[in-house]
Design an enzyme around this catalytic site. Structure first.
Site, PDB file in Angstrom:
ATOM      1  CG  ASP A  35      -9.016   5.125   1.995  1.00 25.64           C
ATOM      2  OD1 ASP A  35      -8.583   5.669   3.030  1.00 25.64           O
ATOM      3  OD2 ASP A  35      -8.267   4.609   1.137  1.00 25.64           O
ATOM      4  CG  ASP A  72      -1.714   1.218   1.442  1.00 29.51           C
ATOM      5  OD1 ASP A  72      -1.679   2.101   0.558  1.00 29.51           O
ATOM      6  OD2 ASP A  72      -2.400   1.321   2.474  1.00 29.51           O
ATOM      7  CD  GLU A  74      -5.034   3.608  -2.597  1.00 27.25           C
ATOM      8  OE1 GLU A  74      -5.923   4.375  -2.172  1.00 27.25           O
ATOM      9  OE2 GLU A  74      -3.896   4.002  -2.896  1.00 27.25           O
ATOM     10  CE  LYS A  93      -1.620   6.963  -3.538  1.00 27.52           C
ATOM     11  NZ  LYS A  93      -2.196   6.069  -2.513  1.00 27.52           N
TER      12      LYS A  93
HETATM   13  P1  ADP Z   1      -2.954   7.513   3.954  1.00 25.83           P
HETATM   14  O1  ADP Z   1      -3.819   6.470   3.329  1.00 25.83           O
HETATM   15  O2  ADP Z   1      -3.285   8.898   3.475  1.00 25.83           O
HETATM   16  O3  ADP Z   1      -1.518   7.209   3.841  1.00 25.83           O
HETATM   17  P2  ADP Z   1      -3.537   6.529   6.637  1.00 25.83           P
HETATM   18  O4  ADP Z   1      -4.615   5.591   6.306  1.00 25.83           O
HETATM   19  O5  ADP Z   1      -2.247   5.958   7.069  1.00 25.83           O
HETATM   20  O6  ADP Z   1      -3.328   7.623   5.525  1.00 25.83           O
HETATM   21  O7  ADP Z   1      -4.101   7.481   7.806  1.00 25.83           O
HETATM   22  C1  ADP Z   1      -3.297   8.381   8.485  1.00 25.83           C
HETATM   23  C2  ADP Z   1      -4.173   9.253   9.364  1.00 25.83           C
HETATM   24  O8  ADP Z   1      -4.899   8.442  10.290  1.00 25.83           O
HETATM   25  C3  ADP Z   1      -3.395  10.261  10.173  1.00 25.83           C
HETATM   26  O9  ADP Z   1      -4.039  11.515  10.111  1.00 25.83           O
HETATM   27  C4  ADP Z   1      -3.478   9.688  11.582  1.00 25.83           C
HETATM   28  O10 ADP Z   1      -3.412  10.696  12.584  1.00 25.83           O
HETATM   29  C5  ADP Z   1      -4.835   9.042  11.576  1.00 25.83           C
HETATM   30  N1  ADP Z   1      -4.978   8.041  12.632  1.00 25.83           N
HETATM   31  C6  ADP Z   1      -4.190   6.959  12.849  1.00 25.83           C
HETATM   32  N2  ADP Z   1      -4.612   6.295  13.936  1.00 25.83           N
HETATM   33  C7  ADP Z   1      -5.682   6.965  14.432  1.00 25.83           C
HETATM   34  C8  ADP Z   1      -6.560   6.779  15.558  1.00 25.83           C
HETATM   35  N3  ADP Z   1      -6.385   5.782  16.421  1.00 25.83           N
HETATM   36  N4  ADP Z   1      -7.554   7.683  15.737  1.00 25.83           N
HETATM   37  C9  ADP Z   1      -7.721   8.709  14.886  1.00 25.83           C
HETATM   38  N5  ADP Z   1      -6.938   8.941  13.818  1.00 25.83           N
HETATM   39  C10 ADP Z   1      -5.924   8.076  13.587  1.00 25.83           C
HETATM   40 MG    MG Z   2      -4.520   4.867   2.418  1.00 30.41          MG
END
Ligand code: ADP
Ligand code: MG
Length: 630
Positions: free
Chosen positions: A208, A25, A186, A87
């Site tokens: 998502d 991913d 995705e 990205k």
């Molecule tokens: P991307 O797909 O854009 O790479 P992610 O799916 O990794 O992003 O999500 C990252 C976001 O999720 C960040 O803003 C992070 O703070 C938030 N996040 C991660 N864990 C938690 C949680 N337990 N509660 C709320 N937000 C969270």
């Molecule tokens: Mg993602």
């Protein structure tokens, strides 16, 4: 519509021959790598046991790249050389980028051969190379844990990624030494992680909400085949916005202004941690010492956070409603909802999604990992580790914008319509416009509008060596083929002579999501105007063809006409030329002139034909003719 088989030939391997493949991913904020071990998909951790790799790369003057948490820690001190959210730059030119994108502020961006590059202390870096650093770090992680090099990888991309963005992702993987088995959408990966393909059929929504982006996709499953019905979202909406909101809130509550980069970073880290804590607890505390000795202390409650993020969540639901409308399905028809992305851990988000869909969303798999796990499952199957016939399925996605070809008069003939499921191959026949035409220029365009000028040019090539024939006699079949990765190749073949030309479309730049959205909106708004314009263009082409043909005929066969007839034709011809040169708005005048010229030349055409047949038959007896026919 011809669908192409995409799963690899299904050979079942003995256990000891198991081939190790990985799913990746490649996220805007975080990236992950997963594989199947002992029959179970799992995410591979780093040496310090962290599973998420921040998608951040920092370049040093020596040209070295630091990736992940180490680089993230530097972002605030060395913003120009620390690349976050790469990205968003994939497959883009500078003009494609949104100038308001806050992420781009620190970078010195330069266009080179149509692609955006970032100027760093280590020289110009293009987004493909930066992404390759992230992928290399993940590949190294897999090699260390698995003790072997993966035979291949499935890499996920957003469903709306266009040709250029997909190509850029594939190039990055190649650069990182990974063999790409396939790019996978995705949302489809998330559906696979939940094993939804085992269900008989149904429509699923993949919601998502990540760090910087919100993506919603509507999938349709029939007999183990996934099809993306619609996608929607906002490329600038996610957990980062919540962090900014909380940051402002804490500054306002404590009446402390934070300016030093180190302090800003610490406070951002603290509010993000507090936000994440509030997904589990009802209260969280912030307590950090600033560089000037002041302590910044604040208390946050879940209920408060929920209220503050309400507008943001409402926006995601608006976009979801729109995607459902695009897919032409109602909330009641949704069989299941899958949560993806770290921000969907927030209770406020889960509650809102549940209320909206009137059903509890699927959230049993870690929303951070679900995409990587689904990719690992797909990779395992593509690598040939099949577990029975049931696994021999296809996955279908859609293309985001129509693909067409330029025809006479700058018009677009759509060959593959928007939202067609891929892989797909479609062909259309064309012919030559002029007598003796030996080459045909093929211009591949993408977009919904009727005129080439309003669409995006993807590629041009020429079919040469067409044998000389009269206009309209050649049969040129143009075939568009979009493979399972969403990449386009085009071929053209003259059917009588078998002359062939083809091209693999590798555009050097792509479309931004906003541009896609805008082009779609434009096309709807201007559908009517476009139709008028098309009718005008077609009439103009007809006029040109008729004027051309009349001039040629007069030049060689004027002798079959009387002086009066010749005058009459010349007058009609002059009127048609004048009308053709007139404004586009004068369609009625042109139409009238074309009709008069046709009427004036009717008898002429018949007499010319007589003359030519007589000439062809001269000196041959009726017997000859009947014999040659028999
Ligand atoms: P991307 O797909 O854009 O790479 P992610 O799916 O990794 O992003 O999500 C990252 C976001 O999720 C960040 O803003 C992070 O703070 C938030 N996040 C991660 N864990 C938690 C949680 N337990 N509660 C709320 N937000 C969270
Ligand atoms: Mg993602």
């Amino acid at each position: 519509m011809a669908l192409l088989q995409i799963s690899e030939p299904g050979r079942v391997r003995a256990p000891h021959q198991r081939r190790c493949a990985v799913g990746i991913d490649l996220g805007t904020t975080h990236s992950l790598i997963a594989t199947i071990r002992n029959g179970v998909p799992e995410v591979l951790p780093d040496m310090d046991d962290t599973q998420l790799l921040p998608s951040v790369v920092r370049y040093s003057p020596e040209g070295q790249a630091r990736v992940g948490y180490a680089a993230q820690a530097d972002a605030l001190f060395d913003p120009k050389n620390t690349i976050v959210s790469v990205k968003r730059l994939m497959g883009r030119s500078k003009a494609d980028l949104d100038p308001n994108d806050a992420h781009l502020a620190p970078y010195d961006l330069v266009d080179q051969s149509g692609l955006v590059h970032i100027r760093t202390v280590a020289g110009l870096k293009n987004p493909v190379a930066v992404s390759a650093e992230i992928l290399s770090a993940l590949r190294a992680r897999a090699q260390r844990i698995l003790n072997e090099t993966p035979v291949g990888a499935v890499i996920t991309v957003p469903a709306y990624f266009d040709d250029a963005q997909r190509q850029a992702t594939k190039d990055a993987a190649r650069l990182a030494g990974l063999h790409v088995l396939r790019l996978l959408n995705e949302p489809t990966a998330a559906a696979l992680a939940y094993g939804l393909e085992q269900c008989a059929q149904g429509r699923y929504v993949i919601y998502d909400l990540g760090g910087g982006t919100f993506d919603v996709s509507i999938l349709n499953l029939t007999r183990g085949v996934f099809e993306v019905l619609a996608t929607g979202g906002d490329a600038a909406l996610g957990g980062d916005d919540i962090d900014r909101l909380l940051f402002q809130y804490v500054m306002a509550e404590t009446d402390i202004a934070v300016h030093a980069p180190g302090d800003i970073r610490r406070l951002f880290d603290a509010v993000r941690r507090a936000k994440e804590t509030l997904s589990e607890e009802n209260e969280a505390h912030i307590d950090i010492a600033l560089s000037n000795g002041v302590r910044c202390v604040a208390r946050l409650r879940e209920a408060e956070l929920a209220e503050r993020v309400q507008p943001l969540i409402a926006r995601t639901l608006d976009l979801t409603r729109r995607a459902l409308r695009d897919a032409q399905i109602s909330v009641q028809e949704v069989q299941g909802v899958v949560l993806v992305g770290g921000t969907t851990r927030m209770r406020a988000v889960r509650r809102a999604v549940e209320t909206f869909f009137k059903q509890a969303p699927l959230a049993g798999i870690d929303p951070d990992q679900v995409v990587a796990l689904g990719a690992a499952i797909q990779a395992d199957r593509l690598a040939g580790n099949l577990r029975g016939e049931q696994d021999d399925w296809l996955l279908l996605d859609v293309i985001p914008l129509s693909l067409g070809v330029e025809t006479m008069g700058g018009l677009v003939e759509k060959i593959i319509p928007r939202n067609a499921t891929i892989p797909v191959a479609r062909a259309q026949e064309f012919t030559t416009f002029k007598d003796g035409q030996t080459a045909l220029a093929i211009h591949v365009v993408q977009g919904e509008r009727e005129r080439v000028a309003d669409c995006r040019s993807l590629a041009r090539f020429e079919l040469r060596g067409i044998p000389k024939m009269t206009a309209g006699a050649a049969r040129i079949r143009v075939t568009y083929q979009v493979d399972a990765d969403g990449l386009l190749s085009v071929s053209a073949r003259e059917m009588r002579s078998d002359v062939e030309a083809s091209i693999c479309v590798k555009p050097s730049y792509g479309l931004s999501d906003d541009e896609i959205a805008r082009m779609l909106e434009d096309s709807m708004r201007s559908a009517h105007a476009d139709q008028n314009e098309r009718a005008t263009r077609e009439l103009q082409i007809e006029a040109e063809r008729l004027i051309d043909a009349t001039e040629t005929a007069l030049a060689c066969d004027a002798d079959v006409l009387t002086a009066v007839e010749r005058d009459e034709i010349n007058t009609a011809l002059a009127a048609a030329r004048a009308a053709r040169a007139g404004a586009d708005t004068e369609r009625n005048a042109l139409d009238a002139a074309v009709q008069s010229l046709k009427a004036a030349t009717d008898a002429f055409a018949a007499r010319r034909m007589d003359k030519h047949i007589r000439a062809a038959l001269a000196g041959r007896s009726v017997d000859d003719l009947t014999q040659s026919q028999g």
